[in-house]
Design a protein around this motif. Structure first.
Motif, PDB file in Angstrom:
ATOM      1  N   CYS A  67       0.820  -1.208   0.000  1.00  0.00           N
ATOM      2  CA  CYS A  67       0.000   0.000   0.000  1.00  0.00           C
ATOM      3  C   CYS A  67       0.855   1.260   0.000  1.00  0.00           C
ATOM      4  O   CYS A  67       0.511   2.246  -0.654  1.00  0.00           O
ATOM      5  N   ALA A  68       1.968   1.229   0.702  1.00  0.00           N
ATOM      6  CA  ALA A  68       2.880   2.377   0.683  1.00  0.00           C
ATOM      7  C   ALA A  68       3.441   2.584  -0.719  1.00  0.00           C
ATOM      8  O   ALA A  68       3.528   3.714  -1.207  1.00  0.00           O
ATOM      9  N   GLY A  69       3.800   1.492  -1.379  1.00  0.00           N
ATOM     10  CA  GLY A  69       4.298   1.591  -2.750  1.00  0.00           C
ATOM     11  C   GLY A  69       3.238   2.130  -3.703  1.00  0.00           C
ATOM     12  O   GLY A  69       3.529   2.968  -4.555  1.00  0.00           O
ATOM     13  N   VAL A  70       2.008   1.670  -3.543  1.00  0.00           N
ATOM     14  CA  VAL A  70       0.902   2.147  -4.381  1.00  0.00           C
ATOM     15  C   VAL A  70       0.703   3.647  -4.182  1.00  0.00           C
ATOM     16  O   VAL A  70       0.525   4.394  -5.149  1.00  0.00           O
ATOM     17  N   ALA A  71       0.742   4.097  -2.934  1.00  0.00           N
ATOM     18  CA  ALA A  71       0.569   5.527  -2.658  1.00  0.00           C
ATOM     19  C   ALA A  71       1.671   6.340  -3.331  1.00  0.00           C
ATOM     20  O   ALA A  71       1.402   7.379  -3.941  1.00  0.00           O
ATOM     21  N   GLY A  72       2.902   5.862  -3.230  1.00  0.00           N
ATOM     22  CA  GLY A  72       4.022   6.571  -3.852  1.00  0.00           C
ATOM     23  C   GLY A  72       3.926   6.595  -5.365  1.00  0.00           C
ATOM     24  O   GLY A  72       4.119   7.638  -5.998  1.00  0.00           O
ATOM     25  N   GLU A  73       3.615   5.457  -5.963  1.00  0.00           N
ATOM     26  CA  GLU A  73       3.510   5.380  -7.419  1.00  0.00           C
ATOM     27  C   GLU A  73       2.355   6.229  -7.948  1.00  0.00           C
ATOM     28  O   GLU A  73       2.479   6.867  -9.000  1.00  0.00           O
ATOM     29  N   THR A  74       1.245   6.233  -7.228  1.00  0.00           N
ATOM     30  CA  THR A  74       0.082   7.016  -7.652  1.00  0.00           C
ATOM     31  C   THR A  74       0.371   8.514  -7.539  1.00  0.00           C
ATOM     32  O   THR A  74       0.001   9.290  -8.432  1.00  0.00           O
ATOM     33  N   THR A  75       1.045   8.908  -6.487  1.00  0.00           N
ATOM     34  CA  THR A  75       1.434  10.314  -6.335  1.00  0.00           C
ATOM     35  C   THR A  75       2.373  10.732  -7.450  1.00  0.00           C
ATOM     36  O   THR A  75       2.211  11.802  -8.046  1.00  0.00           O
ATOM     37  N   LYS A  76       3.338   9.881  -7.748  1.00  0.00           N
ATOM     38  CA  LYS A  76       4.284  10.170  -8.843  1.00  0.00           C
ATOM     39  C   LYS A  76       3.536  10.350 -10.164  1.00  0.00           C
ATOM     40  O   LYS A  76       3.807  11.285 -10.920  1.00  0.00           O
ATOM     41  N   LYS A  77       2.596   9.464 -10.444  1.00  0.00           N
ATOM     42  CA  LYS A  77       1.838   9.559 -11.705  1.00  0.00           C
ATOM     43  C   LYS A  77       1.021  10.843 -11.749  1.00  0.00           C
ATOM     44  O   LYS A  77       0.942  11.500 -12.792  1.00  0.00           O
ATOM     45  N   MET A  78       0.396  11.231 -10.632  1.00  0.00           N
ATOM     46  CA  MET A  78      -0.391  12.468 -10.622  1.00  0.00           C
ATOM     47  C   MET A  78       0.508  13.667 -10.903  1.00  0.00           C
ATOM     48  O   MET A  78       0.127  14.565 -11.672  1.00  0.00           O
ATOM     49  N   VAL A  79       1.703  13.687 -10.328  1.00  0.00           N
ATOM     50  CA  VAL A  79       2.647  14.777 -10.597  1.00  0.00           C
ATOM     51  C   VAL A  79       3.025  14.786 -12.078  1.00  0.00           C
ATOM     52  O   VAL A  79       3.094  15.850 -12.710  1.00  0.00           O
ATOM     53  N   GLU A  80       3.252  13.618 -12.662  1.00  0.00           N
ATOM     54  CA  GLU A  80       3.566  13.539 -14.093  1.00  0.00           C
ATOM     55  C   GLU A  80       2.427  14.103 -14.932  1.00  0.00           C
ATOM     56  O   GLU A  80       2.659  14.846 -15.899  1.00  0.00           O
ATOM     57  N   LEU A  81       1.190  13.759 -14.588  1.00  0.00           N
ATOM     58  CA  LEU A  81       0.036  14.262 -15.341  1.00  0.00           C
ATOM     59  C   LEU A  81      -0.094  15.778 -15.217  1.00  0.00           C
ATOM     60  O   LEU A  81      -0.398  16.463 -16.202  1.00  0.00           O
TER      61      LEU A  81
END
Length: 88
Positions: A67-81
């Motif tokens: 879940c920590a990894g998912v939160a980090g990856e999702t945050t990274k993707k939102m910043v990319e978008l």
């Protein structure tokens, strides 16, 4: 960002989330955690698929790390978008 553009970015994030094999980022387990694709933007579906695949329960440290990894990856993707939106 104009309010009218927010749904487009949210939709793009949800579409990505439903197809992304989580977790890619798993420093505590060095690739030991199996990746799963949720086919849903709901956390409950996503983590449920993982828990079933890994045969772990809700309190398992592997579930917490995932879940920590998912939160980090999702945050990274939102910043990319957002960066794409502003051409950064």
């Amino acid at each position: 960002m104009p309010k009218k553009d927010a749904p487009k970015l949210i939709s793009a994030l949800f579409d990505w989330y439903k197809k992304h094999p989580f977790p890619q980022y798993q420093p505590e387990y060095n690739g030991e955690l199996k990746t799963t694709i949720s086919e849903s933007y709901l956390c409950d579906d996503s983590v449920g698929n993982f828990m079933e695949e890994m045969k772990v329960n809700y309190k398992d440290p592997k579930r917490k790390a995932r879940c920590a990894g998912v939160a980090g990856e999702t945050t990274k993707k939102m910043v990319e978008l957002i960066n794409e939106y502003y051409n950064l």
